[in-house]
Design a protein around this motif. Sequence first.
Motif, mmCIF file in Angstrom:
data_model
loop_
_atom_site.group_PDB
_atom_site.id
_atom_site.type_symbol
_atom_site.label_atom_id
_atom_site.label_comp_id
_atom_site.label_asym_id
_atom_site.label_seq_id
_atom_site.Cartn_x
_atom_site.Cartn_y
_atom_site.Cartn_z
ATOM 1 N N THR A 179 54.950 14.227 96.074
ATOM 2 C CA THR A 179 55.789 13.338 95.285
ATOM 3 C C THR A 179 54.953 12.584 94.281
ATOM 4 O O THR A 179 53.909 12.034 94.620
ATOM 5 N N LYS B 106 62.651 8.710 102.751
ATOM 6 C CA LYS B 106 62.967 9.872 101.937
ATOM 7 C C LYS B 106 64.368 9.705 101.337
ATOM 8 O O LYS B 106 65.328 9.401 102.046
ATOM 9 N N GLY C 39 61.076 9.797 92.367
ATOM 10 C CA GLY C 39 60.760 10.589 91.193
ATOM 11 C C GLY C 39 61.662 10.329 90.005
ATOM 12 O O GLY C 39 61.711 11.141 89.082
ATOM 13 N N THR D 166 55.295 9.657 91.096
ATOM 14 C CA THR D 166 56.139 8.652 90.471
ATOM 15 C C THR D 166 55.324 7.908 89.442
ATOM 16 O O THR D 166 54.152 7.570 89.689
ATOM 17 N N ASP E 24 54.566 20.595 102.101
ATOM 18 C CA ASP E 24 55.586 19.748 101.495
ATOM 19 C C ASP E 24 55.241 19.451 100.053
ATOM 20 O O ASP E 24 54.065 19.358 99.676
ATOM 21 N N ASP F 77 59.612 8.696 97.200
ATOM 22 C CA ASP F 77 59.778 10.072 96.716
ATOM 23 C C ASP F 77 60.881 10.190 95.669
ATOM 24 O O ASP F 77 61.324 11.288 95.345
#
Length: 510
Positions: A60, A91, A129, A62, A57, A127
């Motif tokens: 993520t 998510k 972002g 941030t 996966d 996630d």
Amino acid sequence: MRTDPRAAAAVLLLLAAPGSAQEPMSAIDWLSQSVATPAALASPEDPTAEPGVALPDTVTTTVLGGPNQDAAGVLPAAVTGLPRDLWGLGKTDEIARLIALERPAALPSLRALMMKVLLAEAEAPADSGGRGLLLLARVDKLLALGALDQAEALIAAAGLEGPDLFRRAFDIAMLTGTEDRSCEAMQATPELAPTFPARIFCLARSGDWNAAALSLRTGQALGQITDAEDALLSRFLDPDLFEGEPPLVPPEPVTPLVWRMLEAIGEAPPTAMLPLAFSHADLREASGWRTRVEAGERLTRAGAVEPNLLLGLYTEREPSASGGVWDRVDAFQRFDAALAGHDPAAVAATLAPVWERMVEAEMEVPFAALFADDLKRLALPPEAAALAFRLALLGPDYEAAALARQPADAVESFLIGLARGDLAGTVPPDSLGRAIAPAFTDAALAADLQALLDDRRLGEAILSAMDRIDRGVTGDLRGVTEGLALLRRVGLEDAARRTALELMLLERRG
């Protein structure tokens, strides 16, 4: 229409932006293609990956403390009762999917709760972002609910940046009559790339018809205007040339920009046949009274506007006809006059007829919000008092009404128990009551809802609970129990009680 050579310069400036870029499809398919955006870049495949071997996966990342549009909100936690970490480890894509779900049987209390969730000030999902996907999902849901003022407020809170948000703000302006301001913003923002229909519309609105006509011909020459757009824009710029010709077939879908141009040439389709947000266009003073009343009813029923809007529309003047909406207006005015006269007998005589009309139109809760407080001050005869009590249970002070009432029968005892959040000593009167009761006693949470809470995905748990209750209204009573139990478990007691009362008092079962 003759063209002033000076108009060419204006059009060339407009054409400097890459207006032909393809724009990604929106979750709201009726949004105007007012500005264009470059196609999203596809994520490149990992060149080191072996064929047939799954990649892990995506990690993520941030920026801590950095600005994030997905965190934008209008209502603080003190107002919503929702924590700042509402989305937690959820998510973004899954949250957006849950938000976008249609809930056709949604009760007024659940629509109000959804509005709080959409407008809440909350930290972005882990996630996120900074992509703004959750922000767009929330704005699009508000648009789908017809809540244009709320969507505009959320866009403003996020900061009007980028084409995606501008498109939505542009369409809100089209439907609320503030299009000139949006056209000025479009021309003053170089990074926006207006599409030809939007350019032409805005040039015409500014009075520069020569530049609008030249822009249309340029778009035709470049192949950037479809046949349907060409036909509409040509009539919009010079309707006299098409006098006597049959009306245009409205395109599919009708966007707010298309609707405004069709309106300008006298061929706008009725907003009742379009998405709910279009009803705002009928609230403008230029619309007839009946049109405005019916649009106000649709928006009030959906919880998109405050009930006071309907009060103003219903009492604007005396109806000159009967049947349909005029019967509701007449019953409303008779009741309102009786209440203003503080005459219990007159109120009792007019309450049942107006309530019947409100039930037909599914506007019981807005009606209760307007009048429940005034009714409790009157000494009404028993039958009218019983109706006023049920109306009060749908109003903002339902618990106070329950505490002041001596139950007349077992059904009222159950309703009072729901309003107080304590069903001890009461008996559910029907199957729906038997589905509601466990949520107010000892119902355990459904395993999947508990898992969402354990995973710090509170927002998703709330949205899932709302979806289950909505399905329960149409037959899956287990969903009623599970959804109400979740709302109570996470501290949304008021929403749970209001929802339970509406389940019992409103006829919304499929």
